[in-house]
Design an enzyme around this catalytic site. Sequence first.
Site, PDB file in Angstrom:
ATOM      1  N   THR A  40      17.556   3.226 100.806  1.00 27.91           N
ATOM      2  CA  THR A  40      16.335   3.577 100.324  1.00 27.91           C
ATOM      3  C   THR A  40      15.935   4.961 100.662  1.00 27.91           C
ATOM      4  O   THR A  40      15.306   5.680 100.278  1.00 27.91           O
ATOM      5  CB  THR A  40      15.151   2.553 100.564  1.00 27.91           C
ATOM      6  OG1 THR A  40      15.688   1.313 100.093  1.00 27.91           O
ATOM      7  CG2 THR A  40      13.912   2.816 100.018  1.00 27.91           C
ATOM      8  N   HIS A  43      17.375   7.691  99.013  1.00 28.45           N
ATOM      9  CA  HIS A  43      16.871   8.070  97.824  1.00 28.45           C
ATOM     10  C   HIS A  43      15.782   8.670  98.001  1.00 28.45           C
ATOM     11  O   HIS A  43      15.421   9.880  97.427  1.00 28.45           O
ATOM     12  CB  HIS A  43      16.144   6.585  96.871  1.00 28.45           C
ATOM     13  CG  HIS A  43      17.425   5.639  96.559  1.00 28.45           C
ATOM     14  ND1 HIS A  43      18.089   6.224  95.574  1.00 28.45           N
ATOM     15  CD2 HIS A  43      17.769   4.527  97.027  1.00 28.45           C
ATOM     16  CE1 HIS A  43      18.969   5.233  95.205  1.00 28.45           C
ATOM     17  NE2 HIS A  43      18.717   4.110  95.726  1.00 28.45           N
TER      18      HIS A  43
END
Length: 341
Positions: A40, A43
């Site tokens: 994450t 990202h």
Amino acid sequence: MKGLVKRYARRGLWLEDVAKPEFGINDVLIRVIRTGVCGTDLHIYVWDEWAQQTIPVPMVVGHEFVGEVVEVGGNVLDFKKGDLVSGEGHVVCGLCRNCMAGRRHLCAHVKGIGVNRPGAFAEYIVLPMSNVWLHHEGVDLDIASIFDPFGNAVHTALSFPLLGEDVLITGAGPIGIMATAVARHAGARYIVVSDLNEYRLELARKMGATLAINVKERDVASTQEELGMHEGFDVGLEMSGNPKAFQDMINNMCHGGKVAMLGIPSGAMGIDWNHVVFNMLTIKGIYGREIFETWYKMSVMLQSGLDLKPVITHRFHYTEFEQAFAAMESGQSGKVILDWE
Ligand code: NAD
Ligand code: ZN
């Protein structure tokens, strides 16, 4: 204090001086010792479409950490200065039906640290006391820093009974390989892990996979033949988010097989529902960790000999965060740790 901030709405993170977070009467102030870098966070670093739609700018990011309690609010009786803790990164509302019933992992209004509210890539973080987990004596600091993704692995792997079962794990990312070790610890018979990345398949072997196969070279069905299985896998743990991997799984489950799905597909995903219907499969979506049942299981499995060490492949000081993100982006990595001391 120093913090890694998503300062601008473009690729990158910025190491800055930010205000130490304020805390209220129900909060715990924690000095961060080590953090784990999650997919994450990558990202957010590369600033993909999901991040653009989700992350407020500017904000301190990060959610996997271990730290030491430095101060507590007036209502906090269960934690004290010096306690070694990690944080459940899902801050729940406490008021919805599921929260009221004690099923906090099913909260309808969850907020994530480092995603919706300030995160752990900083010298200090504040959390509500109801999100703080006290570690057992002697826990390894690197492992303590990754209780968040370890919890994803445990929540998924222990969704269905594993003793004596044959398990298929699609995706040998950090979570897939931790789930491999958990499934081994929990008494599975055969554990087959699939990926396309040789570096990660090798880690899966170190973590207890019976077979770790490169799906570019052979298909999952051939492993059933090699292992003398005749009826398919009993339990499937989907940990890639890849539609092809999910289809492989559905095609290789036994009648009545159970699939726990953690991997996040990038969009809508089709499968052959005939396999689901005629083979009477159960598919269960998994998000986060059970608060705090999963945390309890993690702690006691470590105490009863579960070894996760091979998952940690890189360590950097927080000032070297660019190198840490490069290691993540290369795919030639398991878990990447940042040291905040
Ligand atoms: P990761 O991206 O590091 O690992 C995914 C792996 O899947 C990669 O090694 C990739 O090579 C492999 N893969 C790609 N295509 C494949 C295929 N066809 N067959 C087999 N393997 C294939 O991710 P991670 O950090 O280990 O997390 C695992 C998954 O869980 C990700 O999709 C992540 O987004 C998701 N996740 C979900 C939650 C949740 O709460 N539901 C929490 C954390 C992570
Ligand atoms: Zn709630």
